[in-house]
Scaffold this motif. Structure first.
Motif, PDB file in Angstrom:
ATOM      1  N   LYS A   9      88.513  47.010  61.324  1.00  0.00           N
ATOM      2  CA  LYS A   9      88.503  47.967  62.167  1.00  0.00           C
ATOM      3  C   LYS A   9      87.391  48.726  62.279  1.00  0.00           C
ATOM      4  CE  LYS A   9      90.369  52.092  62.128  1.00  0.00           C
ATOM      5  NZ  LYS A   9      91.229  53.399  62.229  1.00  0.00           N
ATOM      6  N   LEU A  10      86.876  49.018  61.050  1.00  0.00           N
ATOM      7  CA  LEU A  10      85.564  49.880  60.951  1.00  0.00           C
ATOM      8  C   LEU A  10      84.415  48.833  61.161  1.00  0.00           C
ATOM      9  CD1 LEU A  10      86.236  52.010  57.922  1.00  0.00           C
ATOM     10  CD2 LEU A  10      86.667  52.370  60.381  1.00  0.00           C
ATOM     11  N   ASP A  11      84.242  47.536  60.784  1.00  0.00           N
ATOM     12  CA  ASP A  11      83.072  46.649  60.972  1.00  0.00           C
ATOM     13  C   ASP A  11      83.165  46.496  62.557  1.00  0.00           C
ATOM     14  OD1 ASP A  11      82.449  46.730  58.639  1.00  0.00           O
ATOM     15  OD2 ASP A  11      83.297  44.861  57.981  1.00  0.00           O
ATOM     16  N   ASN A  12      84.305  46.262  63.289  1.00  0.00           N
ATOM     17  CA  ASN A  12      84.288  46.187  64.633  1.00  0.00           C
ATOM     18  C   ASN A  12      83.656  47.266  65.468  1.00  0.00           C
ATOM     19  OD1 ASN A  12      85.711  43.657  64.574  1.00  0.00           O
ATOM     20  ND2 ASN A  12      87.591  44.251  64.974  1.00  0.00           N
ATOM     21  N   LEU A  13      84.159  48.512  64.999  1.00  0.00           N
ATOM     22  CA  LEU A  13      83.488  49.830  65.410  1.00  0.00           C
ATOM     23  C   LEU A  13      81.935  49.662  65.147  1.00  0.00           C
ATOM     24  CD1 LEU A  13      83.352  52.449  66.955  1.00  0.00           C
ATOM     25  CD2 LEU A  13      84.298  53.478  64.664  1.00  0.00           C
ATOM     26  N   THR A  14      81.559  49.377  64.034  1.00  0.00           N
ATOM     27  CA  THR A  14      80.057  49.341  63.579  1.00  0.00           C
ATOM     28  C   THR A  14      79.314  48.611  64.426  1.00  0.00           C
ATOM     29  OG1 THR A  14      80.694  50.244  61.400  1.00  0.00           O
ATOM     30  CG2 THR A  14      78.420  49.386  61.575  1.00  0.00           C
ATOM     31  N   ASP A  15      80.031  47.427  64.589  1.00  0.00           N
ATOM     32  CA  ASP A  15      79.220  46.245  65.537  1.00  0.00           C
ATOM     33  C   ASP A  15      79.096  46.748  66.721  1.00  0.00           C
ATOM     34  OD1 ASP A  15      78.965  44.368  63.511  1.00  0.00           O
ATOM     35  OD2 ASP A  15      80.823  43.622  63.774  1.00  0.00           O
ATOM     36  N   GLU A  16      80.122  47.386  67.487  1.00  0.00           N
ATOM     37  CA  GLU A  16      79.957  47.990  68.781  1.00  0.00           C
ATOM     38  C   GLU A  16      78.913  49.358  68.711  1.00  0.00           C
ATOM     39  OE1 GLU A  16      82.749  50.095  72.127  1.00  0.00           O
ATOM     40  OE2 GLU A  16      83.809  49.536  70.239  1.00  0.00           O
ATOM     41  N   ILE A  17      78.885  50.016  67.774  1.00  0.00           N
ATOM     42  CA  ILE A  17      77.796  50.917  67.989  1.00  0.00           C
ATOM     43  C   ILE A  17      76.495  50.181  67.687  1.00  0.00           C
ATOM     44  CG2 ILE A  17      76.724  53.001  66.437  1.00  0.00           C
ATOM     45  CD1 ILE A  17      79.714  53.440  65.914  1.00  0.00           C
ATOM     46  N   TRP A  18      76.503  49.321  66.696  1.00  0.00           N
ATOM     47  CA  TRP A  18      75.070  48.675  66.436  1.00  0.00           C
ATOM     48  C   TRP A  18      74.568  48.030  67.596  1.00  0.00           C
ATOM     49  CZ3 TRP A  18      71.741  49.000  63.242  1.00  0.00           C
ATOM     50  CH2 TRP A  18      70.626  48.013  62.786  1.00  0.00           C
ATOM     51  N   PRO A 145      71.997  54.678  79.637  1.00  0.00           N
ATOM     52  CA  PRO A 145      73.008  53.444  78.997  1.00  0.00           C
ATOM     53  C   PRO A 145      73.552  53.942  77.590  1.00  0.00           C
ATOM     54  CG  PRO A 145      70.579  52.651  78.948  1.00  0.00           C
ATOM     55  CD  PRO A 145      70.730  53.856  79.939  1.00  0.00           C
ATOM     56  N   ILE A 146      72.813  54.660  77.016  1.00  0.00           N
ATOM     57  CA  ILE A 146      73.321  55.103  75.773  1.00  0.00           C
ATOM     58  C   ILE A 146      74.625  56.021  75.876  1.00  0.00           C
ATOM     59  CG2 ILE A 146      72.976  56.619  73.729  1.00  0.00           C
ATOM     60  CD1 ILE A 146      71.853  54.272  73.496  1.00  0.00           C
ATOM     61  N   LEU A 147      74.491  57.028  76.954  1.00  0.00           N
ATOM     62  CA  LEU A 147      75.581  57.796  77.266  1.00  0.00           C
ATOM     63  C   LEU A 147      76.699  57.110  77.828  1.00  0.00           C
ATOM     64  CD1 LEU A 147      73.961  61.028  79.138  1.00  0.00           C
ATOM     65  CD2 LEU A 147      74.934  60.818  76.664  1.00  0.00           C
ATOM     66  N   ASN A 148      76.319  55.865  78.621  1.00  0.00           N
ATOM     67  CA  ASN A 148      77.425  55.179  79.290  1.00  0.00           C
ATOM     68  C   ASN A 148      78.371  54.626  78.044  1.00  0.00           C
ATOM     69  OD1 ASN A 148      79.110  53.999  81.324  1.00  0.00           O
ATOM     70  ND2 ASN A 148      77.664  52.220  81.076  1.00  0.00           N
ATOM     71  N   GLN A 149      77.466  54.235  76.993  1.00  0.00           N
ATOM     72  CA  GLN A 149      78.109  53.338  75.945  1.00  0.00           C
ATOM     73  C   GLN A 149      79.286  54.345  75.120  1.00  0.00           C
ATOM     74  OE1 GLN A 149      76.118  50.877  73.289  1.00  0.00           O
ATOM     75  NE2 GLN A 149      77.574  50.916  71.804  1.00  0.00           N
ATOM     76  N   TYR A 150      78.812  55.767  74.877  1.00  0.00           N
ATOM     77  CA  TYR A 150      79.401  56.577  74.093  1.00  0.00           C
ATOM     78  C   TYR A 150      80.502  57.618  74.542  1.00  0.00           C
ATOM     79  CZ  TYR A 150      76.695  54.571  70.358  1.00  0.00           C
ATOM     80  OH  TYR A 150      76.080  54.077  69.455  1.00  0.00           O
ATOM     81  N   LYS A 151      80.237  57.800  76.266  1.00  0.00           N
ATOM     82  CA  LYS A 151      81.078  58.748  76.752  1.00  0.00           C
ATOM     83  C   LYS A 151      82.285  58.727  76.465  1.00  0.00           C
ATOM     84  CE  LYS A 151      81.389  56.639  81.564  1.00  0.00           C
ATOM     85  NZ  LYS A 151      81.033  55.400  80.843  1.00  0.00           N
ATOM     86  N   GLU A 152      83.218  57.639  76.490  1.00  0.00           N
ATOM     87  CA  GLU A 152      84.530  57.660  76.035  1.00  0.00           C
ATOM     88  C   GLU A 152      84.838  56.725  74.461  1.00  0.00           C
ATOM     89  OE1 GLU A 152      86.501  55.832  79.541  1.00  0.00           O
ATOM     90  OE2 GLU A 152      85.162  56.722  80.957  1.00  0.00           O
TER      91      GLU A 152
END
Length: 658
Positions: A9-18, A145-152
């Motif tokens: 789960k954490l690696d999936n999240l890290t990949d998404e953030i990456w 684009p950065i705000l769009n990725q993290y806003k939710e």
């Protein structure tokens, strides 16, 4: 409270953030990626906490005052947030609402949102230098684009525990350091290792104030997990309350980015008793200095327990270091010695030792992770050896645990936990335990950077049991060894011996004289050889070469002899000399050995003279004590294996042809 990590789960999240970092490519340099991504995820995590706080508070208020309308409720909750929440934002903005508003006002609204946070969050923003980064994001058309990725993105504590978020932070830091081609110099400590350290320190559920300190706390993982592990171990709510009430954590961190992440984590957990400072814990704190120093100095602070994983092999001297500032403590904290300027690990240990409580105040215990360098670097009389001598002769070193390799995310090397205390039980005094825990691991289901091995609860208990039970001289296992502290001491003996030939006859040699032919050099050679010296000289005088000889006996006046052969108008163009073949060497002899007998046995040469060093040297070589001879595979077996593999390869090739 589990200390296990759901790594897929954490690696999936890290990949998404990456992915957001990859969107910066071409607009930002690799080393700038983290200045965008890390602040954004910290702010989003803080925002998630605030949103949840507002929802819970609104429900609580409505339960008491159900007739409030929406506007009144919003105003009341906002006032409560500003006045009672651990941190707050005076605006009504969120990342989502900023993004969904007119993009022509995007920068203005986002800056208003950032500026609306309370002062404790502003410190985090400042240490990220995030306001300058916002300008770069706008200039490079990356804010939207950065705000769009993290806003939710769900980053709140109910979705990601502090332990899990810590892993994500550190994994991102690892990737950023690799991407920018930098050596991180930091090694995120696996949570199972911190748990082992806490257990080895024997930190009990407290009934009084207990302080824990880390001089290189990074993003706060060591301190957080230490406290979390005690909460996890508490059996009742009353014990959990005691942990929260009595345990205080203290730390210092040099990196502003790591410090900002640590402070955000403490805010989210509302740990009001935690005291973490930005600055270099290895130098004094001076009001007018450009670099903050140790804000928990030993003159005012002492701690019950200290644990740390300081950076390995980081330079502290030279033009890019802080040697001048550190040396201000040379006669106090670092009076035992200072290590080489390319590795400051032992400076951290001395900093911790300086902050021990004296035994009459309750004493202190320390656990610190090192690589192999502090065990043996430095020759007799040099800084590292002198620091080890100081520690061992004060009887502070209690045990060293050898850990498996490939245990850390940023390095695959073997590491060691040093355990120190300034009030040993009677059974421990003047002794040091070495525990070989290198085989106490299982393979990770999948690797994480350099981390391919992990310590399970079973392995941790194996190590803990040996530390607690192994002090008996009859303890049966070879993975535990006890040594008197003097076992690690040695003499460095400078010895001069007379070399012999193949027939074991002392030799005399003739060779060119490579040094300047001066009376001072001749006197040194006289003193060293204490025997006849014969010189053949090529002397130039008024442009004419002539041959001359010079013989020196041990009692001769070298200056007068030289003057009688070579006057002021002459010069020695070249020389050769004949002398006994003496060799000067250093011998390292275990403390307690008869030095003279050792030299006669080991050298088997005519010994001219020897001199012991003024001070004992100290080194600890765990690998030597746990060495086990493995007989080589017989040649016949190797040949059989070779021919079997040859046949298998031939059959495989024939199968391909068919």
């Amino acid at each position: 409270m589990s200390l296990a990590l759901n790594k897929p789960k954490l690696d999936n999240l890290t990949d998404e953030i990456w992915k957001s970092a990859e969107r910066l490519r071409g607009k930002f340099k690799a080393y700038e990626y983290q200045s965008v991504v890390l602040p954004i995820i910290v702010i989003r995590r803080l925002e998630c906490v605030l949103i949840k706080w507002r929802e819970d508070k609104a429900a609580e208020v409505l339960g008491k005052r159900p007739k409030l309308d929406a506007k009144e409720l919003t105003t009341l909750v906002k006032n409560l947030e500003i006045n009672t929440a651990p941190f707050s934002n005076k605006t009504n903005w969120t990342m989502r609402s900023v993004y969904e508003e007119d993009h022509a006002l995007l920068e203005q609204n986002f800056r208003a949102y950032i500026n609306g946070f309370s002062a404790n969050v502003q410190e985090i923003v400042e240490n990220f230098n995030f306001r300058a980064t916002i300008g770069l994001m706008v200039k490079n058309n990356r804010l939207a684009p950065i705000l769009n990725q993290y806003k939710e993105m769900e980053l709140g504590p109910e979705r990601l525990s502090p332990l899990e978020m810590g892993y994500v932070y550190e994994e991102l830091l690892r990737r950023f350091s690799e991407q920018s081609g930098e050596e991180a110099g930091e090694h995120f400590t696996p949570r199972e290792v911190i748990r082992l350290m806490v257990e080895l320190l024997d930190i009990a559920i407290p009934d009084r104030h207990v302080s824990i300190y880390d001089p290189a706390c990074g993003t706060g993982g060591m301190l957080s997990v230490a406290k979390e592990h005690l909460l996890d171990r508490a059996k009742t709510q009353e014990e959990r309350d005691r942990v929260e009430k009595f345990i205080t954590v203290h730390g210092q961190e040099l990196s502003p980015t790591n410090y900002a992440i640590c402070q955000a984590d403490l805010l989210i957990k509302s740990d009001q008793q935690a005291k973490v400072f930005l600055g270099n814990s290895l130098i004094p704190h001076e009001a007018n200095s450009r670099e903050p120093g140790d804000q928990l100095p030993e003159s005012r602070f002492e701690f019950d327990f200290m644990l740390s994983n300081p950076p390995f092999g980081v330079t502290w001297g030279g033009k890019d270091g802080y040697e001048a500032e550190a040396r201000k403590l040379e006669k106090k904290r670092y009076a035992a010695g200072m290590p080489r300027v390319t590795d400051g690990a032992l400076l951290f240990l001395q900093t911790m030792l300086a902050k021990m409580k004296s035994p009459n105040k309750g004493s202190s215990r320390i656990a610190i992770i090192f690589n192999g360098s502090p065990l043996s670097n430095g020759d007799c009389g040099q800084g590292e050896s002198e620091i080890r001598r100081w520690i061992l002769e004060n009887d502070w070193l209690d045990a060293i645990v050898m850990l498996p390799d490939q245990l850390f995310y940023n390095t695959g090397i073997f590491t060691y936990i040093w355990l120190l205390r300034n009030e040993k039980p009677t059974t421990h005094r003047e002794r040091v335990m070495l525990i070989d825990g290198r085989q106490q691991f299982e393979k990770e289901p999948r690797s994480f950077g350099n981390k391919r091995n992990r310590i399970t609860d079973e392995h941790r208990k194996w190590i803990e049991d040996r530390y607690r039970l192994g002090w008996s001289s009859h303890f049966p296992e070879e993975e535990v060894q006890l040594f008197h502290r003097a076992k690690f001491a040695y003499h460095k003996v400078s010895v001069v011996f007379w070399q012999t030939d193949e027939n074991d006859v002392p030799t005399t040699i003739t060779e060119p004289y490579s040094k300047a032919f001066t009376a001072a050099n001749l006197k040194k050679d006289q003193d060293f050889y204490e025997s006849e010296l014969h010189f053949e000289l090529d002397v130039v005088e008024n442009g004419v070469h002539r041959r001359a000889t010079l013989d020196l006996a041990p009692g001769d006046d070298a200056a007068k002899k030289l003057k009688s052969v070579v006057n002021k108008a002459a010069k020695v163009e070249s020389a050769s000399w004949t002398h006994r073949h003496y060799v000067r060497d250093d011998e390292y002899i275990p403390f307690g050995e008869d030095i003279e007998a050792f030299l006669k046995t080991e050298l088997c040469k005519p010994i001219v003279r020897w001199e012991d060093s003024k001070q004992l040297g100290y080194e600890i070589l765990p690998n030597k004590y746990f060495y086990r001879y493995l007989a080589p595979t017989p040649a016949r077996s190797l040949l059989d294996t070779f021919w079997r593999l040859e046949r298998e390869a031939t059959e495989a090739l024939l199968g391909l042809e068919q």
